[in-house]
Enzyme design. Structure first.
Site, PDB file in Angstrom:
ATOM      1  N   HIS B 281       2.998   2.264  -4.099  1.00  0.00           N
ATOM      2  CA  HIS B 281       4.080   1.354  -3.726  1.00  0.00           C
ATOM      3  C   HIS B 281       3.806   0.004  -4.389  1.00  0.00           C
ATOM      4  CE1 HIS B 281       5.075   3.773   0.157  1.00  0.00           C
ATOM      5  NE2 HIS B 281       5.916   4.069  -0.813  1.00  0.00           N
ATOM      6  N   TYR B 440      -0.147  -0.648  -3.090  1.00  0.00           N
ATOM      7  CA  TYR B 440      -0.844  -0.063  -1.963  1.00  0.00           C
ATOM      8  C   TYR B 440      -0.383   1.381  -1.825  1.00  0.00           C
ATOM      9  CZ  TYR B 440      -1.462  -4.990  -1.350  1.00  0.00           C
ATOM     10  OH  TYR B 440      -1.781  -6.309  -1.591  1.00  0.00           O
ATOM     11  N   HIS B 441      -1.029   2.097  -0.957  1.00  0.00           N
ATOM     12  CA  HIS B 441      -0.628   3.445  -0.582  1.00  0.00           C
ATOM     13  C   HIS B 441      -0.576   4.421  -1.750  1.00  0.00           C
ATOM     14  CE1 HIS B 441       2.088   0.644   1.997  1.00  0.00           C
ATOM     15  NE2 HIS B 441       0.861   0.633   2.463  1.00  0.00           N
ATOM     16  N   PRO B 442      -1.653   4.584  -2.510  1.00  0.00           N
ATOM     17  CA  PRO B 442      -1.621   5.648  -3.521  1.00  0.00           C
ATOM     18  C   PRO B 442      -1.433   7.009  -2.854  1.00  0.00           C
ATOM     19  CG  PRO B 442      -3.832   4.718  -3.330  1.00  0.00           C
ATOM     20  CD  PRO B 442      -2.930   3.871  -2.502  1.00  0.00           C
ATOM     21  N   MET B 443      -0.594   7.835  -3.463  1.00  0.00           N
ATOM     22  CA  MET B 443      -0.231   9.128  -2.847  1.00  0.00           C
ATOM     23  C   MET B 443      -0.048  10.190  -3.931  1.00  0.00           C
ATOM     24  SD  MET B 443       2.872   7.704  -0.446  1.00  0.00           S
ATOM     25  CE  MET B 443       3.326   6.291  -1.413  1.00  0.00           C
TER      26      MET B 443
END
Lengths: 137, 537
Positions: B281, B440-443
């Site tokens: 994100h 942020y929030h690597p997925m």
């Protein structure tokens, strides 16, 4: 090891050039900034350290190219004027060089309690308040 | 029990039912659930266990102590993006803002249609979310402690008629110290280090800190344990070894470390998808210069949101920056920087989060398992979305009474009037023109799916190729969520814990080693009634 010490000395010389304070704000503590920068760089990635030290060399190279003098030989105000010319450059990558180099210095200086308190963030009072207050599940 | 490197005097060899690698949003719930169900659980965590007293309002120090690589990890590609990840017991939950949002319905629908994950139903997720929200004391941010910065922005958004509100957060009796991303100094934020992990320890789990998992041991297509090594920060000498033989291994190191560990171990790589499909994100921030003091960073850093543009992939979420962090993100240097910092008390800050559509990311094995290389290329659509988010934030700040708004876009660092906004709206943003983006929030790097041809794990969380090897972190999320993912990671973790329990029970009944008697009753045994069976009494 010697090479590291040499670069660290270069970093130390850059601190007063890159870190300006405005009127009425606490003065820069060179030793504190230098100690934090060392810790910050050593806890990061080798790639970042390599980039950081490369950028120091780039900055010094630029100074040699533009002013025909090494950055260290410039008086403080002259060195700051040189940096101002880089900040106002049209090339954003060039601008990023001193911005990135100064990041650990800013973290160190503005992380000081007295500096934060001068900016209206009462760190020690909050520490005391939080210590008395514990939320349990 | 917590076992630190200082407690170890030699190599350690032991057995367990389950080894969990990582103690963040994915690993910690699994550890707690399975420990409470009576299994012998070992958690291996690379970071240290910090307590409330260690979170001392020093943001700079927090970066070097609680963040991976002192917060210096960046993506390779233009613009480079700072990828901040926690490295401490509790993982990133210890240093996040505590936002707890449920998975948007349209995202779940996409998982059903494109990834064949129809057995993850909305009803089941809602039950899990409800249980999680109760366990983590999730409620909307209290306006009393939200902070003036957030309230001003909210007022601006409402003046313009945008949908906005207070964010649900996992905080109990929050006082709004403004330090969530640097560790909660009062213990109000219910991060894994104050919730799941202490409960797991109470239930008998063992936690090894400052220990890096290096080798996943596989025999005849089945995982049989993990090897790791203790380390002391700053010391080059290799520490003692840890070897745990286990029936199940749960990888929960996050979407960057988990694929890296798989790649270094050369396992579960058959689909060719490990490390691919990285989604993050990307976030941008604006700083507004206001007429009145904002009291920053006091208040909840992420207390308000504007979701009017969420369907377009733009979520605006609050952020406050303590002085050292603000100083290091300002787009100026030298005298101008000093002058800008003098105005800190009058500065308001807000952030945007982009749900990607056409950007491409990938994690590649680096020189060591703990240092993967992250490549990320912004798509032109996402760049445009990012630009639009800056425009929206500036517009809202002006409506809130800002005199000037600062953006990280070259040529538009200072926006003084609607005319500047118009100029920016017509400007075609190039990749090299933004400075200071973070993400942020690597997925998505070990995505879940219904087919081993194009996915790494089944909908149960187990890898297609290695039996009893489960992945339980953001890497299994098949797409970008568009909202902060911690609650969804936890929900899937509870679900996976249920499947692990079923597997362990079936292998126990087939004559394998038994588990300890459960102390609190079984909370996870069925995917239909997970987690709160014991709480229902």
């Amino acid at each position: 090891m010697r090479w590291r010490e040499y670069l660290q000395r270069r970093v130390e010389k850059l601190i007063p050039v890159l870190l300006c304070t405005s009127y009425g704000q606490p003065e820069v503590d060179l030793e504190q900034v230098s100690a934090f920068s060392r810790e910050f760089l050593s806890s990061g990635t080798p790639a970042f350290r390599l980039l950081y030290f490369t950028l120091i060399l780039v900055l010094e190279g630029l100074c040699m190219l533009r002013l025909r003098r090494p950055l260290q030989s410039l008086a403080l105000e002259q060195a700051r004027d040189f940096l101002e010319s880089i900040y106002s450059s049209r090339t954003s990558l060039l601008k990023a060089v001193p911005l990135l180099l100064s990041a650990p210095f800013y973290l160190a200086h503005y992380g000081r309690e007295d500096v934060q308190e001068a900016l209206g963030f009462p760190v020690s009072a909050l520490q005391e308040e939080a210590a008395k207050r514990e939320v349990t599940r | 029990m917590i076992i630190r490197p200082s407690d170890i005097s030699g190599d350690v060899r032991r057995e367990a039912d389950v080894v969990v690698i990582g103690s963040g949003a994915g690993g910690a719930p699994v550890a707690k659930e399975l420990a409470e169900a009576g299994y012998r659980v070992v958690v291996i965590e690379e970071g240290e266990y910090f307590k409330r007293q260690d979170f001392d309002f020093h943001a700079s120090r927090a970066l070097t102590r609680f963040y991976r690589d002192a917060g210096q990890s960046v993506t390779l590609g233009l613009p480079f993006v700072l990828l901040l990840q926690g490295m401490t017991v509790g993982g990133t939950t210890t240093v996040n803002s505590g936002t707890c949002l449920r998975l948007p319905r349209h995202v779940l629908k996409r998982w059903h249609l494109e990834y064949g994950l129809r057995d993850i139903t909305e009803e089941e997720l809602n039950l899990l979310y409800a249980a999680l929200e109760e366990y983590l004391f999730v409620k909307r941010a209290d306006p009393e402690v939200a902070g003036k910065n957030a309230l001003l922005f909210l007022e601006g958004a409402r003046k313009l008629g945008y949908s906005a509100g207070f964010i649900p957060r996992n905080a109990k009796d929050c006082e709004g110290y403004g330090m969530c991303p640097y560790g909660c100094p009062s213990g109000a934020k219910q991060s894994a280090n104050v919730s799941w992990i202490p409960d797991a320890l109470k239930a008998g789990a063992d936690l090894y800190t400052r220990c890096r998992a290096e080798r996943i041991m596989v025999r005849s297509g089945r995982v049989v344990g993990v090897r790791g090594r203790f380390y002391r920060p700053g010391e080059r000498a290799k520490g003692h070894r840890l070897e745990v033989e286990a029936r199940v291994v749960v990888l929960a190191g996050g979407a960057l470390q988990t694929p890296s560990l798989l790649m270094h171990n050369r396992i579960a790589l058959g689909s060719g998808q490990v490390g691919r499909n990285l989604s993050i994100h990307p976030c941008g921030g604006t700083i507004a210069l206001l007429e009145e003091e904002t009291g920053n960073p006091r208040g909840i850093p992420q207390s308000t949101y504007v979701d009017e543009f969420a369907p377009d992939g733009i979520m605006l979420e609050g952020v406050t920056l303590p002085p050292p962090v603000m100083a290091s993100t300002l787009p100026w240097g030298g005298r101008r920087h000093a002058e800008a910092m003098r105005l800190y008390p009058y500065c308001g800050t807000f952030g945007s989060m982009i749900s990607e559509h056409d950007s491409v990311g990938r994690v590649v094995a680096g020189p060591s398992a703990r240092q993967p290389l992250v490549f990320y290329r912004f798509g032109s659509g996402d760049l445009e979305r990012l630009k639009r988010s800056f425009l929206l934030m500036a517009e809202i700040w002006f409506a809130a009474g800002a005199r000037r708004v600062f953006t990280p876009i070259e040529g538009f660092r200072e926006i003084n009037s609607p005319r500047d906004l118009e100029r920016l709206s017509f400007h075609r943003l190039k990749r090299g023109e933004i400075y200071g983006l973070s993400a942020y929030h690597p997925m998505g790097t070990c995505r879940m799916g219904s087919d081993p041809e194009w996915s790494v794990v089944k909908s149960t969380g187990e890898t297609w190729e290695v039996e009893n090897l489960y992945i339980c972190d953001a890497s299994v999320l098949p797409t970008s969520l568009g909202v902060n993912p911690q609650l969804t990671i936890m929900a899937l973790a509870l679900r996976t814990a249920g499947f692990i329990d079923e597997r362990l029970q079936s292998s126990t009944s087939a004559g394998k080693a038994g588990r300890r008697p459960a102390e609190k009753g079984l909370g996870v045994s069925s995917k239909k009634a997970p987690f709160f069976r014991d709480r229902r009494g």
